[in-house]
Enzyme design. Structure first.
Site, short mmCIF file in Angstrom:
data_model
loop_
_atom_site.label_atom_id
_atom_site.label_comp_id
_atom_site.label_asym_id
_atom_site.label_seq_id
_atom_site.Cartn_x
_atom_site.Cartn_y
_atom_site.Cartn_z
N GLY A 21 -30.26 -35.72 13.80
CA GLY A 21 -29.38 -34.67 14.30
C GLY A 21 -30.01 -33.90 15.43
O GLY A 21 -31.20 -34.03 15.74
N GLY A 23 -29.21 -29.93 17.68
CA GLY A 23 -28.37 -28.75 17.89
C GLY A 23 -29.15 -27.66 18.56
O GLY A 23 -30.26 -27.87 19.08
N GLY A 24 -28.55 -26.45 18.55
CA GLY A 24 -29.20 -25.33 19.21
C GLY A 24 -30.53 -24.95 18.59
O GLY A 24 -31.37 -24.33 19.23
N MET A 25 -30.73 -25.33 17.32
CA MET A 25 -31.98 -25.01 16.63
C MET A 25 -33.04 -26.06 16.88
O MET A 25 -34.16 -25.93 16.41
CB MET A 25 -31.71 -24.92 15.12
CG MET A 25 -31.07 -23.63 14.69
SD MET A 25 -32.16 -22.24 15.01
CE MET A 25 -33.57 -22.75 14.07
N GLY A 26 -32.71 -27.13 17.59
CA GLY A 26 -33.69 -28.16 17.85
C GLY A 26 -33.28 -29.50 17.26
O GLY A 26 -32.19 -29.66 16.72
N VAL A 28 -33.52 -32.71 14.65
CA VAL A 28 -33.76 -32.89 13.23
C VAL A 28 -34.10 -34.35 12.97
O VAL A 28 -33.41 -35.25 13.46
CB VAL A 28 -32.52 -32.49 12.40
CG1 VAL A 28 -32.84 -32.54 10.91
CG2 VAL A 28 -32.02 -31.11 12.80
N ASP A 136 -24.49 -18.55 9.98
CA ASP A 136 -23.95 -19.70 10.70
C ASP A 136 -23.31 -20.69 9.72
O ASP A 136 -23.57 -21.89 9.75
CB ASP A 136 -25.05 -20.39 11.51
CG ASP A 136 -24.48 -21.36 12.56
OD1 ASP A 136 -23.29 -21.23 12.90
OD2 ASP A 136 -25.23 -22.23 13.02
#
Length: 828
Positions: A21, A23-26, A28, A136
């Site tokens: 994965g 996303g904005g959090m980095g 995965v 979130d």
């Protein structure tokens, strides 16, 4: 964004497997924790986020709080760390599908989606109670496992994007409608699911999560997003100013109460929302029950009238499938009780004696002598994991009841549960188990209704020989149970002895809730892991609290404490006195409980109360000679008191009663080694490996057979294979491999294993005797006896097993070995 990490890259003690994965959090990754040998989800944080020390400090505080959350519906955070400049978060890896995939891809039924969302609400209750807000919540952050449990991901992580300071904005596209919006210091969350206070950059609390939960609920019910527009700005405007469309306007088949619940969750003013997620969870539970009740009513409607052309395709019930799953035997339909779980358990309790008695009746009336039966695991047609304990418990209770009949051989639980969740031909199962008759059953739970079907098959004559039907209204569950038992007992009066009638019709408890807790306890206990045994202890304790005279509840507590040392790293000095007290309490309440006598014997054996243990084993066998566990444990006793030929006979008897139990088969091979029949042990080991190539102890016992013949290369291969299959989690296999390395001259490898076992010993995951065994293989007897003394001083009941385990044979001629046995009360 950092460069993508290729497979097998090391980040601290994690080995990258694949990217899963972004996303904005980095990014995965699926990774393997090489220390604990488990899969994890590893988030690699973007450099610009990780480089801001102030944000990382605040984030670390919040993530630590989130990591402290321990709830089955929250994916756990294991570690926040840094390695070579790479900042990462290691989290529980959840194998399953996202809520988004279930809503839009698989078009899961609404009743199932509501169950998952109720679990999400329960996870939020736990988090909010700890003062943690998710920030979130969206369908992508809810995973549903293959077993049907919802888990919330990324708790406490959204805080990291706050004040990112890169001036970035985000816009929703058709390709990715869930891009997180990150305007500096202003907005945290995902467009379409954030609350009005999030969208406006105002301070927020737990009620922001309640708003997001309402968005999830709307999407599950309609298949559409609650706030949806072509642009990010328009979507934010809708969130702040527009009301959520009525659910029934989009999906007319949805329950009307969902519109009200969604509207209250998504009120613009936080003061007008539910003030706790628990309130929403309670109302959602009632809606789900009403929906399940409606589904049950639909099953009686002709197929042509089922459904509606205006129904959302993802929401229609699978009534056609249910309607066609008719049975040729018993159907028990119970309605009219408000709390369906109590009704479910009451009826299940009622049926156990009836099913067992009826089955026995027809085995007596069929053509020719029928002296054997297998009760195959009841099928959970509800496909609801929450009722799995009920199908398992019902099966096990019928087995236990029928086992009381001295002339009927009943296949034990460990044999029949190999067929659980498998599409097995009853004829084939009967052939495998060597029985004349097979009992099959199905269970379907719908709101306040329970449908149980069962049929008894005569395999020899290939026909159904039993089918009974009870249609009762449950106003007094105990009265119904007594009525069924009385009716069938009268029909069996000339067939059964008075004692057999008493055994089959007696009540174990008059408290349906206590019975429910007992069934849950057995469900967890049979999983045999540290966590599940502790769960079982809690359930058994609640059963005993509900009915202080419930003998089986105390027997369950005794079983948990008797095996806790082997699974949870707890010393037997802590667990065995409790196990003994609980077993004795069970026998005070029901002296005829064979299982409790067997557990008491197993406990006394580990307490080195040798004469008392043998008396208890013999009493258990006299009460129920067909209980294989008694013969299995008695075999271990006979080895410890050095009566090896008798031990071999006992384990063979256990194997006759439970021919498909791999652990009993393992012990048959082990018994052959102890009496010097090494070729027979090798043959048994080969049979085990053929039966189940992935059973680690099958390879280990084959390795020990080779080791006894000094075939060191072959022994090493098999023991290393066993170690691989067990993922280094089986302390006995690790010990035996270390011993093999020692006696075969691989001294460095043996010493490496000594260090590993010593580390496990410090974590209470190994015995001191395990270290001693490897030193024995190295010929270092002084060290071996020093470590054995540690277990003796702790009075660890498992120390007596050195009497028959191959790894301790090099010590048997030393005077200190005989002295150790004498101090345990054994004759050298």
């Amino acid at each position: 964004m950092s460069k993508e990490l290729p497979p097998r890259t090391r980040v601290s003690h994690y080995r990258i497997v694949s990217k899963i994965g972004e996303g904005g959090m980095g990014e995965v990754y699926l990774a393997v924790d090489t220390r604990l040998d488990r899969r994890v989800a590893l988030k690699i944080l973007p450099e610009d986020l990780a480089g801001n020390k102030d944000r990382m400090r605040r984030f670390a505080q919040e993530a630590k709080a989130a990591a402290a959350l321990n709830h089955p519906n929250i994916a756990h955070i294991y570690e926040i760390g840094e390695s070579g400049g790479t900042h990462f978060i290691a989290m529980e890896y959840v194998d399953g599908a996202t809520l988004r995939e279930l809503i839009h891809g698989e078009q899961c039924e609404l009743r199932k989606l509501l169950r998952y969302l109720q679990q999400v609400a329960e996870g939020l209750v736990k988090a909010h109670g700890a003062g943690i807000v998710h920030r979130d919540l969206k369908p992508d952050n809810v995973m549903v496992t293959r077993d049907g449990y919802a888990k919330i991901l990324d708790f406490g992580l959204a805080k990291l994007t706050e004040g990112r300071g890169d001036g970035s904005t985000a816009r929703r596209t058709e390709d990715d409608p869930t891009i997180p919006l990150s305007t500096p210091g202003l907005i945290i969350g995902t467009v379409g699911y954030m609350s009005p206070e999030q969208a406006q950059g105002r301070p927020l609390d737990h009620r922001s999560d309640i708003f997001s939960f309402g968005c999830l609920l709307y999407e599950a019910a309609t298949g559409k997003r609650a706030f949806d527009s072509d642009s990010t700005i328009d979507t934010l405007h809708l969130i702040v100013h527009a009301s959520v469309p009525a659910v029934k306007e989009v999906n007319p088949s949805a329950p009307g109460d969902l519109t009200r619940i969604v509207r209250r969750c998504t009120a613009k003013d936080p003061e007008e929302r539910y003030q706790s997620i628990r309130e929403a969870a309670i109302e959602l539970r009632d809606v789900r029950r009403d929906l399940e009740a409606a589904d049950e009513l639909e099953t009686s409607v002709p197929p042509s009238s089922v459904g509606s052309p205006t129904s959302h395709p993802a929401r229609t019930s699978k009534t056609a499938a249910i309607a066609t799953s008719t049975t040729s035997s018993a159907e028990y339909i119970v309605t009219g009780i408000k709390h369906h779980k109590i009704a479910t358990l009451a009826v299940a309790f009622v049926l156990i004696a009836g099913l067992a008695l009826a089955a026995y009746l027809y085995t007596r009336k069929s053509e020719g002598p029928i002296d054997s039966i297998a009760v195959l695991p009841f099928v959970n047609q509800s496909q609801d994991p929450e009722t799995e304990y009920l199908t398992d418990g019902l099966t096990e209770s019928i087995i236990n009841n029928l086992s009381q009949l001295s002339e009927l051989r009943v296949s034990p639980r460990s044999s029949v549960f190999r067929y659980k969740a498998k599409d097995i031909d009853p004829m084939k199962a009967a052939q495998d188990l060597g029985v004349r008759t097979v009992l099959t059953g199905r269970l379907l739970q719908r709101a306040d209704s329970l449908i149980i079907s069962a049929e008894l098959l005569d395999v020899q004559n290939n026909k159904q020989i039993w089918g009974e039907q009870y249609n009762r209204k449950v106003s007094d569950a105990l009265a119904v149970q007594q009525e069924i038992s009385r009716e069938i007992s009268e029909r069996l009066r000339t067939k059964l002895s008075g004692e057999e009638q008493k055994q089959l019709t007696k009540r174990d408890t008059s408290n349906p809730e206590a019975y429910e807790f007992y069934l849950r306890g057995r469900y967890y206990w049979n999983k045999r892991t540290s966590e599940n045994i502790r769960r079982a202890m809690d359930q058994f304790q609640q059963a005993a609290d509900g009915d202080p005279n419930y003998a089986l509840a105390y027997a369950g507590l005794a079983d948990c404490h008797a095996v806790l040392g082997d699974y949870a790293g707890v010393t037997t000095g802590e667990t065995l006195p409790k196990a003994k007290a609980f077993a004795e309490r069970a026998l005070q309440l029901d002296p005829s409980l064979a299982e409790a006598h067997a557990t008491l014997a197993f406990v006394q054996q580990q307490l080195w109360e040798w004469s008392e243990a043998e008396a208890a084993y013999k009493r258990a066998i006299a009460l129920n000679p067909n209980y294989p566990t008694t013969h299995h444990w008695y075999y271990l006793y006979l080895l410890e008191v050095d009566r090896r030929q008798e031990a071999l006979a006992e384990i063979k008897r256990a194997h006759e009663l439970d021919p498909l139990s791999v652990i009993i088969s393992f012990n048959v091979a082990s018994a052959y080694i102890t009496v010097g029949e090494i070729k027979a042990a090798e043959d048994e080991g080969n049979k085990l490996v053929e039966l189940d190539p992935n059973f680690a102890r099958g390879h280990s016992i084959l390795g020990l057979a080779y080791l006894a013949q000094r075939q060191y290369p072959e022994a090493t291969v098999e023991l290393e294979k066993a170690m691989e299959l067990s993922r280094r989690r089986d302390r006995q296999i690790l010990r035996d491999l270390g011993y093999c390395y020692g006696v075969s001259g691989k001294r460095d490898e043996a010493r490496a294993i000594i260090k590993e076992i010593e580390a496990n010993y410090q974590k209470r995951q190994a015995l001191a005797a395990d270290v001693a065994a490897v030193y024995a293989g190295l010929g270092e007897k002084d060290q071996a006896f020093a470590w054995l003394e540690k277990d003796f001083q702790m009075r660890d009941g498992r120390l007596a097993r050195i009497r028959y385990q191959l790894a301790f044979m090099p010590l048997s001629s030393d005077p200190r070995y005989a002295d150790l046995l004498r101090r345990m009360g054994l004759q050298p």
